[in-house]
Design a protein around this motif. Structure first.
Motif, PDB file in Angstrom:
ATOM      1  N   UNK A  50       0.839  -1.187   0.000  1.00 60.43           N
ATOM      2  CA  UNK A  50       0.000   0.000   0.000  1.00 60.43           C
ATOM      3  C   UNK A  50       0.878   1.243   0.000  1.00 60.43           C
ATOM      4  N   UNK A  51       0.642   2.116  -0.962  1.00 58.08           N
ATOM      5  CA  UNK A  51       1.400   3.355  -1.092  1.00 58.08           C
ATOM      6  C   UNK A  51       0.465   4.510  -0.745  1.00 58.08           C
ATOM      7  N   UNK A  52       0.639   5.101   0.420  1.00 56.89           N
ATOM      8  CA  UNK A  52      -0.259   6.145   0.880  1.00 56.89           C
ATOM      9  C   UNK A  52      -0.067   7.468   0.144  1.00 56.89           C
TER      10      UNK A  52
END
Length: 364
Positions: A50-52
């Motif tokens: 997951x890349x915020x």
């Protein structure tokens, strides 16, 4: 003779047969190359992290009912019911709505959606008959194929062949909705936990990689007091699906109730009748007005304006947060209000998923 029986068994176990694609004029056979999943490539890309810093778009629903979304693309849905309770008629109405834009209270969210029906239980004649019903509801010729709708009959294939054909047809046709009737025939033993997990892992990957909604049909347990879906497969399906619908029948009325939703639940049941010609009745599909209807909430004159006095635009998550801060106690209802506002034209969303107040006199 023993020799003939042996040859018949060998024929049934052949793995080089082609999928039985239902063609209303001729039964075409399509050879499809099934792409293999490259786990090493995925690990190299680390695309599971997951890349915020990235924007993750909210679910895209194929249908709406009273502003509430149904059939999320990229996810799995389940339809359950006892035998002969009208599951096929419900699916007919769903598919007709997705292809034709509307069926009673069911309204399509986008345009030119494609649908694939994969039937593992019925013979080709019955699958073709049901496909022609969908054509009739859409106003299409019943003896011609349509580029946005395909059906395949896999009753005569073994488990491995069915899985391969399903994956290949999705890769070939790029459908927005896949109806899998029934999921149990992708599983050698629905009481086996690892086998059931393998099937749901396959469907999860196919739905996500192809951004398609895969709606799975599975019977409930036979006991009248037990409405759970059958076996370990049913347990795993309820764990993985985002929406579950239960179909029941009394006299000539078929009732559909949403029993599971991870996002915005339907407040009321759908009902329709079966006509003498076996067609679902469009007139009888009608949502009852709920006393806490989202539509009534957004009808308040200054509801949306209050959020845009000091800020001109929001991401969906930001708008959700301010709705919660304004007094909404249910997170799901807050997202449903946003979708309803967009569907009603009160709010506008651009290609970067930024939401603004619609600039017109009746925008609130």
């Amino acid at each position: 003779s023993a020799t003939a029986r042996k040859e018949g068994v060998m024929e049934n176990n052949r793995t080089d047969r082609q999928p039985r694609t239902v063609d209303f004029s001729l039964f075409d056979q399509i050879e499809t190359a099934v792409p293999a999943y490259d786990l090493d490539k995925a690990i190299q890309k680390r695309d599971y992290r997951i890349d915020l810093t990235q924007h993750y778009a909210d679910a895209e629903y194929l249908l709406t009912v009273d502003g509430i979304g149904m059939l999320a693309k990229g996810d799995i849905q389940a339809v359950k019911g006892k035998a002969k309770q009208g599951k096929t008629f419900f699916i007919t109405a769903l598919v007709a709505a997705v292809l034709n834009g509307k069926f009673g209270a069911l309204k399509v969210s986008g345009e030119d959606y494609r649908v694939l029906i994969v039937d593992t239980e019925q013979n080709m004649k019955n699958v073709a008959r049901n496909a022609r019903k969908i054509h009739r509801l859409c106003g299409w010729p019943e003896n011609e194929n349509h580029p946005r709708f395909s059906a395949v009959a896999l009753r005569g294939y073994n488990t491995d062949e069915r899985r391969e054909i399903l994956e290949g047809e999705i890769a070939l046709l790029k459908p927005d909705l896949v109806i899998l009737d029934g999921i149990k025939d992708l599983c050698r033993n629905i009481m086996d936990n690892p086998e059931s997990t393998d099937v749901l892992d396959l469907l999860s990957r196919l739905s996500q990689d192809n951004n398609t909604a895969i709606c799975c049909i599975l019977h409930e347990n036979k006991s009248s007091a037990d409405s759970n879906m059958r076996g370990h497969l049913g347990t795993e399906l309820i764990n993985k699906c985002t929406e579950e619908y239960q179909v029941t029948k009394k006299d000539n009325v078929i009732t559909i109730e949403q029993t599971v939703s991870r996002d915005a639940p339907l407040y009321d049941k759908l009902e329709f009748t079966i006509e003498e010609d076996g067609m679902p009745s469009e007139i009888a599909i009608a949502m009852k007005t709920h006393k806490n209807s989202i539509q009534k909430t957004i009808a308040k004159t200054d509801y949306w304006r209050q959020f845009f006095i000091n800020q001109s635009s929001y991401t969906r998550k930001e708008l959700h947060r301010v709705i919660m801060e304004s007094g909404e106690k249910n997170r799901t209802n807050a997202y449903a209000k946003i979708r309803a506002g967009l569907n009603e034209g009160k709010l506008t969303i651009d290609e970067k998923q930024i939401i603004t107040l619609t600039q017109k006199e009746d925008s609130i």
